[in-house]
Design a protein around this motif. Structure first.
Motif: not given
Lengths: 433, 433, 433
Positions: C351, C353-358, C382, C385-389
């Motif tokens: 992700n 744009s990992p700081h908060g939800e884009p 969602l 984005l939420g888990y693509s680390d």
């Protein structure tokens, strides 16, 4: 084993039943003497006042007689009719009292009015009688002659022990409490199953483990034994508390405190494959709580049928000779032999023909006509070959395959004979040792 | 706590209900001012156009009036009767239109014809009305006078905050969204429970944690708060989003994104022991999705009753004052106090008498008459002694024993007083800190 | 893919059904020749007597005719009516025998009196006939003319193979047994699904993996293939045995021996999301037991419908052309394409744009009117984005979100195009490679 254990177990319960046992005194001595007719028991006497861990060995209690009588001398509540009538460890009394004065001393079970409760007061000096609520209704207003003919004086605490040596000094411990008076399931059942098991183990050739049986009063007995055998404890690899094995319900194995010990693995299948239950440790129960206490942390599980407090006859006069049954004792005994079989024989093996499946047919281990389903024996061999990688043990494989340990054990023997399997290196090498 | 929280919570909901809130504007300011009468709230204003993370603070929206009227001037759809009638963030309009022209601007719920939907358009300039399908049927063909008397201009985004200092600057964060207009469960319920909780925590002596409450508009509000408090984030140990706590159904705890944080352990029992549900994280919901985003990865769970979208009244005019109930608010409040109790008091202890079971009786902690079952208090002590090895915490033990945390906590206090237990070394030493 | 696989699959089964296959001989050759009309198959012939792992390639068996006739020459049991009537691999015989003499040579299914069993005797020289119990009742007492016109002599074992190269030489192996005579589900179904899958994979552009299809006789065929391809085995990343795919019941995926291989993850959702079952490995079954044997330890699962031995038609004349259905074959084929999709496309993403939800809305990825529930496409974004680390793969995310892999794959593509996501560094980077 040449005798049928059920033949003698129930007879032994009948013989032990009338004795008034307690945590000390002649009842325990007499009980151990009778057990000693079946297996050679070492008896230990520990003086009152001896400090044992956080406890002190109490004075010794013995009882001659106890009753409540009406003025005509008729015994209304009589120890000689049932030793449950006296609160165990009652101090001596001789008095005349009204019902009003007596009432705080009288224990009943109002919701089960026919039954006499079993009560004790080991660590606070008092006295009392137990009777059915029905009987209490009919005793009248008194006055009553109260006689409690007991002694409660410095003496000894008594326990018995049997050690059966094996090829190693790794030990398996079986313990059972011997302090309850005329209560059959709790725990004459455990005592007689332990006796039968000890006889079978003494006759077992080539035992890998040494086996120890401890017959001790509940709590203070195991605490005394633990305090006097600290050096021994390092040798204990597995242990089981045996109790309540002749009563109703299915077998119940309670895990060790940690719940992941080898005995937990070994004891589960013989129970569950008989429709029994495996449950987690609870710190209230029998002597497993002493052995599992953090400072000792011994891997001691518990085998019973329906546990303490979960059947209405528990700690009442209804737990009598009619309450235990031969078949239940035998089933428990058979399960224990299977636990021992796992402890003795579980080990990791190595598949010596690991590239594809070896041709079992040319070794006479496989049916020659194809197209049908595989037999249990063939399945056990395929599972054993399929997972014997030098780490998985036969118990692992039996669990995975949902087969009896004995079947997998037999498959391993057949495959070893055929040169397809060998025991993994590294000592006796069992996941459960 | 000297006042009954339910007494005032519902009254506060009634007072806040009529206000037309949005993600910016006077509705939020007015709401925070009222909350400030109960607890001291710091209000922050952030100018439109400010870059916050991937977002930009939008223009500020305020509304005076909005209606559809027939040529006679009779208002057919009227903001003054319900602020749900206007699409939130509608731009100003003054026009005369036929039904045909209007239709794309009219939002209804055809399958629930009595209800007015709640709709917003924060990030695309448009306008519209929301009405019941039934009302739409009866408005006639027009023409209609359309009035949307709003302003949508550079201004500020407003949020409120309360910090309650504790013994450490480790923080517990509670957040709740304050942007919905006349919708009671979503989220006046969360706001008033937060207020009550803040009052209780402010009165709690010897708080181990500092507590922070954030009252902010959904999404953009928490994003703005996060973007302005980056240094604070390292102190947040646990967090909860509070929402939908007064509506129907059982309590629902939604885990953090990772699902294995301390708050997940702490929040589960107060919910499940009330018959509530614990479920895994979903990235669609309330502000937990901002706090849990990978870059922040804050341990923020969510407490609600039946969550958004799972009850038919959700985001409609049926989520009104009659939809929230005092008892539900109180239950949520009680559960939150228990979560706080765990956070404050969970710790690992060491059994100081670990060799066998200590004799509780001589310390007055055990009933002297034996033979009966153990009381809950005795069981809690036995569990605590049995597992206090310096690593397991009281919460671990309560979970294992299936006891209330409070019971185990009390047992630990009793045993500590008796010299049988002490807190494990190593800082405040809690598994949940 | 331009043709509808179901169109030709069933027709191919009809064409292959009459052939009398065995583990060697012309039946297999003829079968592979027909398959070669659809895909280019390399045929290998291995001489009888060749040592292959623990086995030896047996003599080659061919059959011309076989029957039992009454003295008038009327054929009572006739190979030409069904090739199941002869025990597969029967040695040649020409004799006149009474029913009494014949009886040990006659195989029936007394509990299913209408069905003819399928029997083999590959590794012990014998002969026999299979017939229905009903037919046996009516043959009379004999004498019978017994004719088994077979040859069983040194020759070859035959198998076929197809390699489809991809961008890497990491291979995915599909195998299917080709040794059963007129039995439709076991395993003409597996053969024709493999053919269709091979055609689809050959047409797949930009294949990451190479694919290998092996069509070999059961057990001895896969053992022969394994013994001749030892160097290849290191390239096999995933594998599946295909069998029994046209019969009754839901799809069943059997895990690899270890049960935690990438193919186990990849194959489960396409099965369970169709209502199918995933089960653990059992060492009795098809050729997976050879590939999974400890020495090879290849990650080869098995896809079937109701497995061998679990349906009454198994290994009988009732597993005929009417027993397999087009729809079942198509469902299996579709599931296999999804397994391949996972193998080809699973990877970890980051992700960006990992700081908060884009803000998805400004990128055209989010509906602009708020207040409604999120669509499946939005939810997939969602979750992604939420888990693509950089560690969790798309399959991990699909499993967690309970979404189709394809949905998450599409979300990843959309987010990548929007600059919000990128593939994690480190090679082709899939958790399943």
């Amino acid at each position: 084993m040449t005798h049928r254990p059920g033949d003698e177990a129930y007879a032994l319960i009948e013989r032990l039943y009338p004795i008034c046992r307690s945590i000390t005194g002649n009842g325990v001595r007499q009980t151990l003497a009778i057990l000693g007719e079946h297996i050679p028991i070492d008896v230990t006497e520990v003086p009152s006042g001896t400090k044992v861990l956080d406890w002190v060995v109490p004075d010794e209690w013995n009882i001659e007689d106890a009753y409540l009588a009406d003025p005509s001398g008729r015994r209304l509540v009589d120890f000689r009719r049932s030793n449950l009538h006296i609160v165990n460890y009652s101090e001596p009394v001789r008095a005349r009292m009204s019902l009003e004065e007596l009432r705080p001393r009288l224990h009943t079970l109002p919701d089960r009015p026919e039954l006499v409760p079993y009560r004790t007061s080991y660590y606070e000096r008092t006295w009392g009688f137990c009777l059915s609520a029905r009987a209490l209704d009919s005793v009248g207003a008194g006055p009553f002659d109260v006689v409690v003919d007991t002694t409660l004086e410095p003496g000894e605490l008594t326990y018995g022990e049997l050690a059966i040596p094996g090829e190693t000094d790794d030990e398996v411990l079986f313990t059972t409490h011997v302090c309850h008076p005329s209560i059959a399931n709790d725990n004459l059942s455990g005592i007689v199953v332990a006796i039968e098991l000890a006889r079978a183990l003494a006759a077992l050739p080539g035992r890998r483990f040494s086996y120890r049986f401890v017959f001790a009063p509940g709590t203070i007995g195991s605490i005394t034994w633990l305090s006097r055998n600290r050096r021994l404890l390092d040798h204990i690899r597995h242990g089981l508390v045996l109790t309540g094995l002749g009563g109703p319900g299915r077998l119940v194995y309670q895990r060790t405190r940690r719940g992941d010990r080898a005995i937990d693995r070994a004891a589960a299948p013989p129970v569950t494959r008989r429709g029994g239950e495996v449950r987690d440790y609870s710190p209230y129960g029998y002597d497993e709580r002493q052995f599992n206490a953090i400072g000792f942390d011994l891997p001691v599980g518990r085998l019973s049928r329906t546990p303490h407090g979960e059947y209405p006859e528990y700690h009442t006069s209804a737990d009598d000779l009619g309450f235990v049954r031969d078949e239940e004792l035998l089933e428990a005994y058979a399960a224990l032999l299977q636990v021992v079989e796992v402890l003795e024989h579980d080990a990791a093996y190595v598949n010596l023909s690991p590239h594809g499946e070896p041709q079992l047919g040319k070794r006479g281990l496989y049916p020659t006509t194809g197209g049908k389903s595989a037999s249990d024996a063939v399945m056990a061999m395929l599972w054993t070959l399929g997972y014997s990688d030098g780490r998985a043990t036969l118990l692992d494989i039996a669990d995975r395959a949902d087969l009896d340990f004995a079947q997998v054990c037999r498959a391993a023997a057949d495959l070893t004979r055929a040169g397809l399997l060998e025991r993994a290196r590294g000592g006796p090498g069992s996941s459960v040792s």
